[in-house]
Design a protein around this motif. Structure first.
Motif, short mmCIF file in Angstrom:
data_model
loop_
_atom_site.label_atom_id
_atom_site.label_comp_id
_atom_site.label_asym_id
_atom_site.label_seq_id
_atom_site.Cartn_x
_atom_site.Cartn_y
_atom_site.Cartn_z
N UNK A 139 3.41 11.38 -8.59
CA UNK A 139 2.81 11.11 -9.90
C UNK A 139 1.29 10.99 -9.76
N UNK A 140 0.60 11.07 -10.91
CA UNK A 140 -0.87 11.02 -10.87
C UNK A 140 -1.35 9.69 -10.30
N UNK A 141 -0.59 8.61 -10.56
CA UNK A 141 -0.98 7.29 -10.02
C UNK A 141 -1.09 7.31 -8.50
N UNK A 142 -0.29 8.16 -7.84
CA UNK A 142 -0.32 8.22 -6.37
C UNK A 142 -1.70 8.65 -5.87
N UNK A 143 -2.42 9.41 -6.72
CA UNK A 143 -3.76 9.86 -6.31
C UNK A 143 -4.80 8.83 -6.73
N UNK A 144 -4.59 8.25 -7.91
CA UNK A 144 -5.56 7.25 -8.40
C UNK A 144 -5.49 5.96 -7.59
N UNK A 145 -4.23 5.53 -7.26
CA UNK A 145 -4.06 4.33 -6.43
C UNK A 145 -3.06 4.68 -5.33
N UNK A 146 -3.51 5.30 -4.24
CA UNK A 146 -2.56 5.71 -3.20
C UNK A 146 -1.78 4.51 -2.67
N UNK A 147 -0.47 4.69 -2.44
CA UNK A 147 0.35 3.59 -1.93
C UNK A 147 0.03 3.34 -0.47
N UNK A 148 0.40 2.18 0.01
CA UNK A 148 0.12 1.82 1.40
C UNK A 148 0.77 2.82 2.35
N UNK A 149 1.98 3.26 1.99
CA UNK A 149 2.69 4.24 2.85
C UNK A 149 1.85 5.49 3.05
N UNK A 150 1.29 5.96 1.93
CA UNK A 150 0.54 7.20 2.02
C UNK A 150 -0.74 7.02 2.81
#
Length: 544
Positions: free
Chosen positions: A527-538
């Motif tokens: 999702x776009x949120x993954x780029x705006x606020x990358x998760x710790x895993x990523x």
């Protein structure tokens, strides 16, 4: 849904794929089915090298045959008295004398009273290499040579328009149905273009052929990458790009034996008939179905994949309900468009940089590839060398990407392309060997950058707008490609201007690549949120 749950849901699809084997018989079958349609892409994208080739030509001087003297001359003598010679001694392509200059037969070079005019009664073409091309069919030479170059430009404008259209539709309705539309439309328009009765009819049909082929170009790669697991994504990107090389060889072989342009179009389009037959075995992207909340259909394909890859036991824990938890239903229901690529800061930056990258890479690649006559070799041989260098290059790219990463690979390949183009500016035209070796190196670097770019972009964009993202970047790439053949016409202003332009764009593009993030060993963002606020895993994966 809490942030922790959200992150869990995003990890889920890649972990399901790892469980059912993200690189097994199912994925191999998927690649093989798509080869049939993808080999037609280079055949059409580079078709102008043969279909629009301009054989050597001179004015038709039959009109000068007014007296008995002219009729008794040999062909060489007729050319000597009817057509002025160029500096290198060859007959002029675009000019003729208004009346026979018999004094030239006596060895006199005085051109008193002789004045030249543009060709009055058409041209005579050398048919030893090509029986018929667009140039010979509609006399697209001399003052009309721009119309010949325009056939490539109009085709690529079609591709440029088709990319975002198919990108948008396939994010809305799925990859599989739109691929069938693409196959059918490409086949119909290509066949119709082979039966064109006029130049205008031909370019209109080529525009629609390009528009339809754009769908195959962007959807096939996304469908493949979405079915491969993290560790095999690089491999999938490189394997898919090998179809381009195979298609290139098929084009050279076909063009060598089929030297009439109408038959050549029909011959290179024929694999699409097999694609339409094989389409029934093509799966939909389960990743897309999950993102859209269509979990029953996704479960059906995941079961199919597990069964083919002998991993059915793993499926006990995976049910449509678990997939529903995995899918963020509110996101599944939301309809994404191109506007979402520019709505938030991080994805906006990504869209601008990746757009510039695609424009530059495509502009340079086609600048080198569509100018195969510029190296002084037979067009078939040049095309064959260009195609053959791609295979080892792509295998090298695979190992390079795994070690060095996408970002440095993209930067390095573009800067080296620029270097080769720069060197060739200073190599004299009579040194064919050196020019060809440097050009082939530049072409292989440019090919490497194209291969990296497709994979890199697919990994940069989130699933929900991935197809939109690729549609938008392909649009800009085709804009670059549309302008590229016309740059050659700048040589009338300054003979080195085309080469200098390609070189500057290549270097500039290499520098833009340095602004993008690295994606080696990261999970595909959903999702776009993954780029705006990358998760710790990523972030952890990114820093590996």
């Amino acid at each position: 849904m809490s942030g922790g749950e959200k992150r869990h849901s995003k990890m889920k699809f890649d972990s399901i794929l790892a469980e059912i084997n993200g690189f097994g018989k199912f994925q191999i079958a998927l690649v093989l089915i798509q080869i049939l349609s993808r080999i037609t892409l280079p055949c059409h994208f580079l078709l102008n090298n043969f279909m629009a080739a301009v054989p050597s030509h001179h004015c038709n001087i039959d009109a000068l045959d007014t007296g008995a003297v002219f009729g008794n001359l040999t062909l060489d003598q007729k050319l000597a008295v009817g057509i002025p010679a160029e500096r290198d001694g060859t007959p002029s392509s675009c000019q003729m004398f208004s009346e026979p200059q018999y004094e030239y037969l006596l060895g006199s070079n005085s051109s008193k009273g002789s004045f030249t005019v543009q060709c009055q009664n058409g041209w005579v073409y050398d048919k030893s290499t090509f029986k018929s091309t667009l140039a010979t069919e509609w006399d697209l030479v001399c003052s009309r040579k721009g119309m010949n170059k325009a056939t490539a430009t109009i085709f690529f404008i079609g591709v440029m328009v088709g990319a975002p259209v198919f990108g948008f539709l396939s994010d809305r309705f799925g990859r599989r149905p739109l691929l069938l539309v693409s196959y059918l439309a490409s086949l119909i328009f290509a066949v119709l273009s082979a039966f064109s009765t006029s130049y205008v009819m031909f370019v209109i049909l080529r525009f629609f052929t390009g528009m339809s082929l754009a769908g195959i170009s962007i959807m096939a790669i996304v469908l493949n990458v979405e079915w491969f697991s993290i560790e095999h994504r690089t491999f999938s990107g490189v394997i898919i790009s090998l179809d381009w090389t195979i298609g290139n060889w098929i084009l050279v072989g076909t063009a060598y034996f089929v030297n009439e342009w109408r038959k050549l179009i029909l011959a290179v389009t024929s694999p699409l008939i097999l694609s339409i037959i094989a389409w029934r075995w093509l799966p939909e992207s389960a990743r897309w179905l999950v993102a859209k909340g269509k979990t029953d259909a996704a479960h059906h394909y995941i079961m199919k994949c597990a069964k083919m890859n002998n991993r059915s036991k793993c499926m006990a824990t995976i049910t449509p309900t678990t997939l529903l938890e995995c899918a963020e239903t509110e996101h599944g229901a939301k309809k994404y468009t191109f506007v979402d690529l520019f709505r938030t800061p991080n994805i906006r930056k990504l869209a601008i940089y990746s757009g510039m990258l695609w424009f530059g890479v495509a502009f340079t690649y086609y600048g080198i590839t569509l100018n195969i006559t510029g190296f002084g070799l037979n067009p078939y041989l040049t095309q064959f060398i260009f195609a053959s260098i791609e295979m080892p290059m792509k295998i090298g790219v695979y190992y390079f990407l795994e070690k060095v990463g996408r970002k440095h690979g993209q930067m390095g390949s573009m800067l080296l392309t620029g270097l080769c183009l720069f060197i060739n500016i200073f190599v004299p035209k009579d040194k064919w060997t050196v020019r060809t070796v440097v050009a082939v190196l530049g072409k292989s670097m440019s090919e490497a950058s194209f291969t990296i770019m497709y994979l890199y972009t697919t990994e940069l964009y989130p699933t929900v707008v991935r197809q939109n993202g690729l549609g938008y970047t392909s649009f800009l790439a085709r804009l670059g490609v549309s302008i590229s053949p016309l740059i050659v016409l700048l040589e009338d202003l300054w003979h080195l201007l085309p080469a200098a332009t390609y070189c500057a764009v290549a270097v500039g593009t290499g520098l833009v690549a340095s602004l993008l993030p690295e994606t080696l060993n990261t999970r595909l963002p959903e999702f776009i949120e993954d780029i705006e606020k990358p998760s710790l895993d990523q972030l952890k994966l990114t820093n590996v």
